[in-house]
Design a protein around this motif. Structure first.
Motif, mmCIF file in Angstrom:
data_model
loop_
_atom_site.group_PDB
_atom_site.id
_atom_site.type_symbol
_atom_site.label_atom_id
_atom_site.label_comp_id
_atom_site.label_asym_id
_atom_site.label_seq_id
_atom_site.Cartn_x
_atom_site.Cartn_y
_atom_site.Cartn_z
ATOM 1 N N LYS A 182 44.559 44.489 44.141
ATOM 2 C CA LYS A 182 45.435 44.873 42.967
ATOM 3 C C LYS A 182 44.690 44.987 41.617
ATOM 4 O O LYS A 182 43.879 43.856 41.581
ATOM 5 C CB LYS A 182 46.754 43.413 43.150
ATOM 6 C CG LYS A 182 47.494 44.312 44.427
ATOM 7 C CD LYS A 182 48.752 43.653 44.041
ATOM 8 C CE LYS A 182 49.450 44.000 45.668
ATOM 9 N NZ LYS A 182 49.609 42.420 46.321
ATOM 10 N N ASP A 183 45.197 44.975 41.168
ATOM 11 C CA ASP A 183 45.290 45.505 39.550
ATOM 12 C C ASP A 183 45.470 43.906 39.299
ATOM 13 O O ASP A 183 46.991 42.884 39.455
ATOM 14 C CB ASP A 183 45.462 45.898 38.574
ATOM 15 C CG ASP A 183 44.838 47.656 38.064
ATOM 16 O OD1 ASP A 183 43.591 47.310 38.827
ATOM 17 O OD2 ASP A 183 45.850 48.690 38.574
ATOM 18 N N PRO A 184 44.689 43.074 38.287
ATOM 19 C CA PRO A 184 45.707 41.825 37.523
ATOM 20 C C PRO A 184 46.838 41.964 36.724
ATOM 21 O O PRO A 184 46.979 42.573 36.542
ATOM 22 C CB PRO A 184 44.276 41.279 36.837
ATOM 23 C CG PRO A 184 43.147 42.522 36.791
ATOM 24 C CD PRO A 184 43.269 43.291 37.431
ATOM 25 N N LYS A 185 47.060 40.833 37.183
ATOM 26 C CA LYS A 185 48.644 40.629 37.060
ATOM 27 C C LYS A 185 48.736 41.110 35.306
ATOM 28 O O LYS A 185 47.379 41.035 34.466
ATOM 29 C CB LYS A 185 49.155 38.842 36.386
ATOM 30 C CG LYS A 185 49.744 38.947 38.411
ATOM 31 C CD LYS A 185 51.195 38.109 38.160
ATOM 32 C CE LYS A 185 51.274 37.708 39.845
ATOM 33 N NZ LYS A 185 52.018 36.676 40.008
ATOM 34 N N GLY A 186 49.477 42.006 34.853
ATOM 35 C CA GLY A 186 49.969 42.006 33.412
ATOM 36 C C GLY A 186 48.435 43.853 33.147
ATOM 37 O O GLY A 186 48.723 43.455 31.812
ATOM 38 N N VAL A 187 47.976 43.876 34.127
ATOM 39 C CA VAL A 187 47.025 44.821 33.736
ATOM 40 C C VAL A 187 47.802 45.818 34.378
ATOM 41 O O VAL A 187 47.350 46.752 35.501
ATOM 42 C CB VAL A 187 45.480 44.652 34.117
ATOM 43 C CG1 VAL A 187 44.838 45.992 33.612
ATOM 44 C CG2 VAL A 187 45.228 43.429 33.228
ATOM 45 N N SER A 188 48.166 46.786 33.208
ATOM 46 C CA SER A 188 48.344 48.106 34.069
ATOM 47 C C SER A 188 47.407 49.661 34.394
ATOM 48 O O SER A 188 46.624 49.055 33.754
ATOM 49 C CB SER A 188 49.529 49.005 32.963
ATOM 50 O OG SER A 188 48.888 49.180 31.720
ATOM 51 N N LEU A 192 45.826 50.927 31.391
ATOM 52 C CA LEU A 192 44.953 49.675 30.798
ATOM 53 C C LEU A 192 43.267 49.715 31.467
ATOM 54 O O LEU A 192 42.572 50.261 31.281
ATOM 55 C CB LEU A 192 45.167 48.797 30.944
ATOM 56 C CG LEU A 192 44.748 47.644 29.339
ATOM 57 C CD1 LEU A 192 44.212 47.862 28.100
ATOM 58 C CD2 LEU A 192 45.663 45.896 29.505
ATOM 59 N N LYS A 193 43.677 49.701 33.266
ATOM 60 C CA LYS A 193 42.671 49.647 34.367
ATOM 61 C C LYS A 193 41.771 51.358 33.930
ATOM 62 O O LYS A 193 40.812 50.921 33.621
ATOM 63 C CB LYS A 193 43.410 49.903 35.000
ATOM 64 C CG LYS A 193 42.019 49.076 36.650
ATOM 65 C CD LYS A 193 41.908 48.343 35.657
ATOM 66 C CE LYS A 193 40.680 47.487 37.295
ATOM 67 N NZ LYS A 193 41.407 46.954 37.772
#
Lengths: 906, 498
Positions: free
Chosen positions: B247-253, B256-257
Motif C-alpha cells: 500500500k502507498d503510504p498515507k497521503g501519497v496518491s 504522486l507515487k
C-alpha cells in the motif's frame, strides 16, 4: 635487440612444442575434472558400481568386483578402464548410458595411465606456502601497486590485457570503506577531516576500525555462520535467551580477539583451564542449534540432530567443506571416508545438553548482590572443605551440572513421561526407575520440579520398591522466584559409592482426581555435604545456597562436557540413520587433512587447536577468502562455501595462499589487520565505473580492474536510513528488540502475537539487535536477503526484486527516516539548497544539476498535489501538523533514499 | 495430440523463440524509460552468451518466463495442504474391517518396532467415524463428510498409500515441501519458479495463502533455501496489506507515487549513463514492477467484486481469512498467470484432546469448510478450461493411525488418532492426470501399504515431471555439488498419468 626477438620467439615455440609432447598429465588439473563431471556419480563415495570407485587412490587402483584392478599403471592397453571407455557395445561402454568421452579426454586418460597413473592431492588439502610476488612488466600497471596484494592482482590483469581504473573519488571511497568497516556511512566530522586532508586514508581506516560500530557490522557476518537466532526453531519456535553470545561476538571483534583464540573459545571455551564466564558464553556458538519442543518428539533424536549440525557447521565455517554429505556415505567426490564423519561426531557427542525444554545447561549470570553471596559461599567451602567440594559447588551454581534429566526414567508406573518436554509426572503411588546413576558419594540430592501439590511426598530407594530408603522428603509448595523455571530444593541423601538404579516413589493420598500429578519432576543432581556444619554461621550459609540456586538469573545455553562417569559412546550410524547405530568409534579428524599433534587432548579443545594449527590447509584460506568476499562481493574461490574438489578453482591461487600464510604468520590471525590490509590496496580503492571494453572482457570483474560496488546488506539498508536521518540509537547490546513491523506477521496459532513493539530508542537500534524469530524473521531484513538462521549460512545471495523497492518506498520505518531527514532542512528558504543538502547528507556526494532538476520537479509536483488535496496532507504518514513544505521535501528525501547510489556503495 | 497439448507445445515453441530473440528482454528494458535514447543501453542489456538461468534476461529480471526442458503437461500448480494431517480413515480410505475391531486392544504385532508421537503402551483400535458411499462413474469410495466432492470424484486420481518417514509436524511438512526434513532446502514452489519464471510480471510467481494459521515448520516450507531469495513464496494475506508494504503510504496518491517513481528512475538512469553498471537497469526494472504490482495485487486479491454466483459457489466470506476465499483466490491467481499457488489450511490435528480435534466432531467441521470450496475450485477451473493446464494437489504432511490415541497412557476424552506416516491418502487432478483412478492400497485397517506405496519424493518427482522437468536433471549447484528437490530418490508415479 631487434635481431634477437625472432630468435627468442623461435626458441620459445620450440620449447613450447617440446613441452607439450613431453608434458606430464596432471591428475588434479587434467583427470579429476573429467572424473568429477562424468564418472564420480556412479563410481564415487555414494555408488561404487562394479566395485570400482575414483574417490581414493586405493580404490581406483585396487581390485574391482572382477577380481583385478581396472587401472594398471603404465599400461593403458591392459587397463580395463580404457577398454570400457572405448567399448563399441553400448551396454558396456562407459560412461553408462551417457555420451562417450571425447577423443581429447580419452587421450588424457590413456597418457595418464601410461605415465604411471600418478594420483594427486587437491590443492585445498595441501598446506599453503607463501608464494613469491609476481613480477610486473608494464610500467603503468607497476605504478598502480600499493601493496603485495595489488602485485598479484596486477599480474593477472596484465595477462588479461586489462588495466586498472583510476582511484575512486575521495568522498565515494570514504563512504565505501566506512560501510565495509562499520556498516554505516561515515560520521560527518570524521568524513570532513579526511576530505580536507587533515587525516590520511590510513588514519581514516584506523579510526573506523577503532569504532565500536565495527564489531556490530562484522558480527552479522559471523552470526550468519553461527546460525544465531533468538528462538529455538522447529514447531512452536519459542524464545531462547542467548543474546549474551551475540554481545560476546561483537565484543570479541571490537577487542580484536585473534581468530585462533576466537575459534578456541567458541568450540571449547568450557575445556580451557579455569574458564571465565566469557569463555563459557563463547561456547553458545554451538548451542545455536535448534531445540525441538513439539509434543511427541524424541529428545534423543533431536539431541543427535543438534550434534550432527555441530559437525556440519564446524566444517562449513572453518574448513569450507561439506561434511553433511558424509553423514550417510563417503563423500561423493571429496576424499573423506564415511566413518570419518562419526569420528568427528565423537568430538561433539559428549556435552550435557539433551534437547530439553529449558535448554540446559545454561550459564547463570547472577546480579551483583548474588555474585557477592557466591564468593562468600565459596570462601566458606574453601575454608572448611576441600577443593573438589568447592569446584562442585562452583560449577553447580554456575550452570547446574552435572545432573540427570528425569526424561531418562524407565518403567514408569502410575505416572508418565510428560509428552511436552519429557519430564516425569507421577500420580499418587506412582513410581519410576532412573537407572545407572553415579551419585559420586553425594549426600545432598538436588531436585528441580514444577507444579507441586500440597502434601506430596517423594521417596527414593536403592534399586527397587524394597530397597533401602536413600532420601525421603515432601515437595514444598512455596513459590519459586525463579521466573518460568522450576523450584530447586536440596535434601539429604544417603551416600553411595557405586552406580545405582534409583527407584522414585510418589505419594499424596489427598489427591482426589484420578491421574492427578503430585508434581512434575525435572532433574536431579548430587553434591557433597556443605562443610562447616558445626559452625554457628552454617545455617545462614546453607540458606544462602538454596536462595542462590533459586534466584533469578540471565541464562545462556552453553557447552559443558560430560564428566567421565557420564560419557556417551559414539556409534557409526548406518546410512546416517540415528536409529541404526553400529560399531563405536573414537574421536579423530579426517586423514586427508593435517595430522593430529599428540600433545593435544582428544576432545573439542584439541579439535579447535587442530583447526587453527598452521598446518591446517583450510582454516586460514577459508577466512581470507570469506573476508575478501565480504569486501569485494566475490571470493578468490568463488564457491565460498566449498573448497573441495568440486569447487571453482581460485581466480588468484597464489594470492590466496600468500594471504593465507600472511594471515597466520605475519598478521597472527589478527582480523582487523587482515581487513585493513585489503582496504588499503589500490585494487580496493579503484573507481567502480564500468566501460564497455571492460564489461565485455570481464563482466563479473573477476580480475578486479575496477573497484567493488556492492548493494548494501540488509542490516546496512536499515541502519543507513536511520543514521542519515539522525534517528539511529547508539545503544549497544542486551536482549533483542522489536522495532515496528506490520501487524499479523508473527501470529502463532496458539501462542498468539508475541511481537511486543519496543518503545523509545529501542525502536531505532541497529538491525543486529532486532529480535530474530527463525520461523518469522523481521520482514524487511528478509526481503534484502538476510537469512532465517536455522542452519549455518555461508553466503547471502544478493537479489534485486520489486519487493525490495516496496520496502524502501512504503515501509513506515523508511518513511519516518525520510521525514526526519527532510526535517533537518525545514528552515531552508531556498528549495534547491534544501534538496542539495538532503542529497549530500544521504549520499555524501554533490548533486548533479540534472538530478537536481528532477528532484525540484518532484518537489513541485508534491507541492501542487498537497495544495490541491489538503486531505492528503492531513493524512500524510499519520503525522499531524505537517507543513506543505515538509511533506514535499519528505517525498524528495524518500526518492533520494531509493536511489541506486544510496542503496549501494559505489 | 489433443488441443491442450497442442496449445502447450505452441507456447513452448514461442517461448523458446522469444528467449532467442530477447524480445521480452527489450520490452522489460524499455518499460518506464520512454523517450530515452537506447543506443548504449541495448548493448549492455544483452550480455553475450547462451540463455541460461542466470545469464541473459535473468540478470535484468530473475522471474522472466523460461521454457522447461521437456514438453510440460501443466503450466501452473495449486497445492492444497491440510496442516496437522487429516484422517484418511474418515475421508477417503474406506475400511469396514476396522469397524469390527473397534474398541479392541491393538495387537502387539502392529506396535512392535513402531514409534508414535503420542501413543504409549497398548492403545485401542478406533473404527471409522464416518459413513462411506461409492460415488461417480468410477464408483470410488468417499465419506459422507464430503458430500460436494462426490461431484468431482471422477476428475481426481487418488494415491491411497503415500508414505513418509517423519511423524512430527514440522519435519514432515518440510520433507513434503522441500524434500528434506531439516531446514535449508528450497521448496517445491521455489524450484518451479526458479525453473520456469513467472507468466505475469505484475504478480509474484509463487504465492502462499494460509487460513487458520501458519504451518508448524514456519515460512521455511515456502522458503527458497539456497536458491536466490527472489524465488521464495510470497505470502498474500487476507488481513492487512495483501503483500507486505504494497500500500502507498498515507497521503501519497497514485499520481504522486508515479511522479516519485519516475524521478527515482530518471536519476538512476543518469547514474547508469555515467557508470554503465547494468545492475542499475535491473533496479529500474524492479521499481517499475513494484509500481505495477501495487495495482495488480490488490486487484487479484479482491474477491468482493466477483459475481455473486461465483462467491456462492465457493462459499466465500469477503474480508475474512478463510479456506474458501483462498480457493477462489487460487483460481484468480492461476488465471492471471501465477505459476505456483500454495494453500495451507490449519486445524487438522485430530488427537481427540478437544471437541475441535475429535475425528467425529471437529474433523466433520473441517471437512465442511473445505468440501464446497475444493469442489468449486475444480469445477471452476474446468469450466474456464484451466484445469487442463493446472495441476491441483491435495494432501498433508502425514495421515493418522487406525488406533485411538492414548496420550500419556490416558483416555483422551474425545475420539482421536495419532500421527501416522506409513500410509495415508493424497490426490491430484488436472493436466496430465488420469481421471477417476485409485493407485495404492492399504491393508484392511488402513495401517500399512499393501500395494502402490509411493513416497514424498515420488510425489515431487511427478509434479516436476508434469511441469516439464526431469527431477534427476533439474539441479542447482550449491556447496560444490548439484542438489535436487528429490535428493537421490523419487520415481514418477506413472500409474496416475494420462
Amino acid at each position: 635487440m631487434n635481431s634477437k626477438v625472432p630468435l627468442f620467439i623461435l626458441l620459445f615455440l620450440t620449447l613450447l612444442i617440446g613441452c607439450q609432447r613431453e608434458k606430464a598429465v596432471d591428475f588434479n588439473t587434467d583427470i579429476k575434472p573429467i572424473i568429477n563431471k562424468k564418472c564420480i556419480s556412479c563410481h564415487g563415495g555414494v555408488k561404487k558400481n562394479g566395485g570400482f570407485s575414483f574417490l581414493f587412490e586405493s580404490e581406483a587402483l585396487g581390485n574391482t568386483e572382477e577380481g583385478s584392478p581396472a587401472i594398471i599403471p603404465g599400461n593403458s592397453q591392459k587397463s580395463r578402464l580404457i577398454q570400457r571407455l572405448k567399448e563399441k557395445d553400448l551396454d558396456l561402454r562407459m560412461p553408462f548410458e551417457k555420451p562417450a568421452l571425447s577423443e581429447e579426454e580419452l587421450n588424457l586418460f590413456t597418457k595418464w595411465i601410461d605415465q604411471g597413473a600418478k594420483w594427486g592431492t587437491h590443492w585445498a588439502y595441501i598446506t599453503p606456502k607463501k608464494e613469491e610476488l609476481p613480477k610486473i612488466k608494464n610500467d603503468s600497471i607497476q605504478h598502480f601497486i600499493k601493496s603485495p596484494v595489488d602485485q598479484f592482482i596486477a599480474s593477472k590483469m596484465e595477462v588479461q590485457q586489462l588495466s586498472p581504473n583510476t582511484p575512486a573519488k575521495k568522498n565515494i571511497l570514504a563512504r565505501r570503506v566506512a560501510f565495509d568497516i562499520t556498516g554505516l556511512p561515515p560520521e560527518e566530522r570524521h568524513f570532513n577531516a579526511f576530505m580536507e586532508d587533515e587525516i590520511s586514508y590510513e588514519n581514516f581506516i584506523d579510526s573506523l576500525l577503532n569504532q565500536k560500530t565495527y564489531g556490530e557490522k562484522w558480527a552479522s557476518w559471523w552470526l550468519d555462520l553461527a546460525r544465531y537466532a533468538d528462538t529455538k526453531g522447529y514447531e512452536a519456535d519459542r524464545g531462547r535467551s542467548i543474546w549474551q553470545y551475540r554481545d560476546w561476538v561483537i565484543n570479541a571483534l571490537n577487542t580484536n580477539l585473534s581468530f585462533d583464540q576466537f575459534t578456541i573459545d567458541q568450540l571449547a571455551g568450557d575445556l580451557l583451564p579455569n574458564p571465565k564466564a566469557a569463555n563459557l558464553i563463547a561456547t553458545a556458538f554451538h548451542r545455536n542449534t535448534m531445540t525441538n519442543d513439539e509434543g511427541g518428539t524424541s529428545n534423543e533424536e533431536f539431541r543427535t540432530a543438534a550434534v550432527i549440525d555441530r559437525v556440519n557447521t564446524t566444517f562449513d565455517v572453518w574448513q569450507s567443506t561439506t561434511m553433511s554429505c558424509v553423514q550417510c556415505h563417503s563423500h561423493p567426490y571429496d576424499p573423506i571416508h564415511h566413518d570419518e564423519y562419526y569420528k568427528m561426531m565423537a568430538f561433539f557427542n559428549n556435552t550435557r545438553d539433551e534437547d530439553t525444554t529449558d535448554e540446559e545447561p545454561n550459564l547463570r549470570t547472577y546480579n551483583a548482590e548474588d555474585t557477592k553471596s557466591i564468593t562468600d559461599l565459596l570462601e566458606w567451602i574453601a575454608l572448611y572443605g576441600d577443593d573438589i567440594t568447592k569446584k562442585s559447588y562452583e560449577d553447580f551454581l554456575n550452570f547446574n551440572e552435572p545432573k540427570y534429566h528425569l526424561h531418562a526414567c524407565e518403567n514408569v508406573s502410575k505416572g508418565t513421561l510428560i509428552t511436552d518436554g519429557k519430564r516425569l509426572g507421577l500420580w499418587n503411588k506412582g513410581s519410576a526407575y532412573l537407572r545407572n546413576v553415579d551419585t559420586r558419594g553425594g549426600t545432598r540430592l538436588i531436585l528441580e520440579f514444577n507444579y507441586p501439590k500440597s502434601g506430596s511426598q517423594i521417596t527414593i530407594r536403592n534399586g527397587g520398591p524394597s530397597g533401602s530408603i536413600l532420601s525421603q522428603f515432601k515437595l514444598p509448595t512455596t513459590n519459586s522466584k525463579n521466573g518460568n523455571y522450576g523450584e530447586i530444593i536440596s535434601v539429604p541423601f544417603k551416600a553411595l559409592n557405586t552406580k545405582v538404579d534409583l527407584y522414585i516413589e510418589a505419594q499424596n493420598n489427598s489427591l482426589s482426581k484420578p491421574r492427578e500429578y503430585i508434581g512434575i519432576l525435572n532433574w536431579v543432581a548430587f553434591l557433597p555435604e556443605l562443610p562447616g556444619k558445626s559452625k554457628i554461621k552454617y545455617p545462614a550459609i546453607e540458606k544462602s545456597f538454596t536462595t542462590l540456586i533459586n534466584s533469578k538469573t540471565t541464562r545462556t545455553p552453553i557447552l559443558v562436557e560430560n564428566p567421565s562417569f557420564m560419557k556417551r559412546e559414539t556409534r557409526f550410524f548406518e546410512r546416517g540413520n540415528w536409529q541404526m547405530p553400529l560399531d563405536t568409534v573414537a574421536s579423530d579428524v579426517p586423514s586427508i587433512l593435517n595430522d593430529w599433534d599428540m600433545e593435544w587432548d582428544k576432545n573439542r579443545l584439541g579439535l579447535a587447536k587442530w583447526l587453527v594449527s598452521d598446518a591446517n590447509p583450510l582454516t586460514s584460506r577459508t577466512v581470507v577468502n570469506r573476508i575478501w568476499y565480504q569486501i569485494f562481493g566475490r571470493g578468490i574461490v568463488s564457491t565460498i562455501e566449498d573448497m573441495g574438489t568440486q569447487s571453482e578453482p581460485p581466480t588468484h591461487p597464489a594470492l590466496l595462499d600468500w594471504m593465507a600464510v600472511h594471515f597466520m604468520e605475519d598478521q597472527q590471525w589478527d582480523l582487523k589487520a587482515l581487513i585493513k590490509s585489503i582496504v588499503m590496496t589500490a585494487t580496493y580503492q579503484q573507481s567502480s565505473a564500468i566501460d564497455e571494453y571492460k564489461y565485455r572482457l570481464d563482466p563479473n570483474n573477476i580480475f578486479y580492474s575496477r573497484g567493488p560496488k556492492l548493494r548494501l546488506q540488509a542490516e546496512e539498508i536499515r541502519d543507513q536510513a536511520l543514521a542519515v536521518s539522525g534517528l539511529l540509537s547508539p545503544k549497544m547490546g542486551g536482549m533483542g528488540v522489536m522495532p515496528p513491523q506490520p501487524d499479523g506477521i508473527w501470529e502463532h496459532r496458539y501462542l498468539g502475537n508475541l511481537w511486543k513493539e519496543s518503545i523509545g530508542e529501542d525502536r531505532y537500534r541497529r538491525a543486529i539487535y532486532t529480535y530474530l524469530k527463525r520461523t518469522s524473521p523481521y520482514p524487511s531484513l528478509l526481503t534484502f536477503d538476510a537469512g532465517s538462521r536455522e542452519v549455518c549460512l555461508v553466503q547471502r545471495l544478493p537479489t534485486n526484486t520489486p519487493l525490495q523497492a516496496l520496502v524502501t518506498l512504503n515501509d513506515p520505518v523508511f518513511l519516518e527516516a525520510a521525514f526526519h531527514l527532510a526535517k533537518s532542512e525545514m528552515t531552508a528558504s531556498d528549495i534547491d539548497g534544501a534538496i542539495r543538502s538532503i542529497y549530500y547528507k544521504a549520499t555524501y556526494s554533490e548533486i548533479k544539476s540534472e538530478s537536481l532538476e528532477v528532484l525540484r520537479n518532484l518537489y513541485q509536483a508534491a507541492l501542487i498535489e498537497f495544495t490541491e488535496n489538503p486531505e492528503a496532507l492531513e493524512q500524510f504518514l499519520d503525522i499531524k501538523s505537517t507543513t506543505l513544505h515538509h511533506a514535499a521535501l519528505t517525498m524528495v528525501a524518500n526518492a533520494i533514499m531509493n536511489l541506486d547510489e544510496f542503496l549501494t556503495h559505489a | 495430440m489433443n488441443d491442450i497439448e497442442k496449445k502447450l507445445l505452441n507456447e513452448y515453441v514461442l517461448n523458446q523463440a522469444s528467449i532467442n530473440s530477447r524480445r521480452h528482454f527489450l520490452k522489460d528494458c524499455t518499460l518506464g524509460l520512454g523517450g530515452i535514447a537506447f543506443g548504449s543501453l541495448l548493448k549492455s542489456c544483452a550480455p553475450s552468451g547462451s540463455p541460461n538461468l542466470f545469464g541473459g534476461e535473468r540478470t535484468l529480471n530473475p522471474l522472466a518466463p523460461l521454457s522447461p526442458p521437456k514438453l510440460p503437461k501443466v503450466k501452473n500448480v495449486i497445492y492444497l495442504h491440510m496442516v496437522g494431517a487429516p484422517s484418511q480413515l474418515e475421508m477417503f480410505d474406506y475400511k469396514p474391517e476396522l469397524h469390527k475391531l473397534h474398541d479392541q486392544l491393538c495387537p502387539e504385532s502392529l506396535l512392535k518396532g513402531k514409534k508414535f508421537a503420542f501413543i504409549q503402551g497398548v492403545p485401542k483400535m478406533l473404527g471409522p467415524q464416518a459413513k462411506f458411499t461409492q460415488a461417480g462413474a468410477s464408483g470410488n469410495w468417499i465419506s459422507d463428510n464430503l458430500p460436494h466432492f462426490k461431484k468431482v470424484i471422477d476428475d481426481v486420481a487418488f494415491l491411497k498409500a503415500v508414505n513418509t518417514d517423519q511423524f512430527n509436524h514440522g519435519p514432515a511438512q518440510l520433507l513434503m515441501h522441500t524434500g528434506s526434513a531439516r531446514f535449508g532446502r528450497p521448496s517445491l514452489g521455489s524450484w518451479a519458479t526458479y525453473g520456469l519464471g513467472s507468466e505475469n510480471q505484475n504478480l509474484p510467481g509463487f504465492v502462499v495463502l494460509t487460513s487458520g494459521g501458519t504451518p508448524d515448520a514456519g515460512k521455511s516450507v515456502w522458503g527458497s533455501g539456497f536458491l536466490p531469495s527472489v524465488y521464495q513464496g510470497i505470502q498474500c494475506r487476507s488481513k492487512g496489506d495483501p503483500v507486505l508494504y504494497i500500500k502507498d503510504p498515507k497521503g501519497v496518491s497514485r499520481n504522486l507515487k508515479r511522479e516519485l517513481l519516475s524521478s527515482i528512475n530518471e536519476i538512476n538512469y543518469q547514474e547508469f549513463k555515467a557508470q554503465e553498471d547494468p545492475e542499475i537497469l535491473t533496479r529500474i526494472n524492479q521499481y517499475e514492477m513494484a509500481y505495477r504490482m501495487q495495482i495488480t495485487v490488490p486487484e487479484v486479491m479482491d474477491i468482493e467484486n466477483e459475481p455473486e454466483s461465483v462467491q456462492k459457489m465457493y462459499g466465500v466470506t469477503p474480508g475474512k481469512e478463510s479456506f474458501a476465499n483462498n480457493c477462489l483466490l487460487a483460481r484468480k491467481m492461476v488465471s492471471s498467470g501465477v505459476r505456483f499457488v500454495q494453500l495451507y489450511d490449519w486445524g487438522w490435528d485430530s488427537h481427540g484432546d478437544s471437541p475441535a480435534n475429535a475425528v467425529d466432531l471437529g474433523l466433520r467441521n473441517k471437512c465442511k469448510e473445505i468440501d464446497r470450496p475444493i469442489t468449486a475450485l475444480l469445477l471452476d477451473l474446468k469450466q474456464r478450461g484451466l484445469l487442463d493446464e493446472t495441476l491441483v494437489v491435495w494432501g498433508a504432511e502425514f495421515g493418522r493411525t487406525p488406533m485411538q490415541e492414548n496420550r500419556e497412557g490416558r483416555d483422551m476424552g474425545y475420539k482421536g488418532r495419532d500421527h501416522h506416516g506409513d500410509a495415508f491418502t493424497m490426490w491430484m487432478a488436472g493436466g496430465g492426470i488420469k481421471k477417476g483412478v485409485v493407485h495404492g492400497q492399504t491393508d484392511d485397517i488402513g495401517y500399512t501399504a499393501v500395494e502402490g506405496k509411493v513416497s514424498v519424493h515420488d510425489i515431487n518427482a511427478t509434479i516436476l515431471h508434469l511441469l516439464g522437468f526431469d527431477h534427476e536433471e533439474f539441479t542447482y549447484d550449491f556447496q560444490g555439488r548439484p542438489f535436487r528437490l528429490t535428493d537421490v530418490e523419487g520415481n514418477i508415479i506413472r500409474e496416475i498419468l494420462s
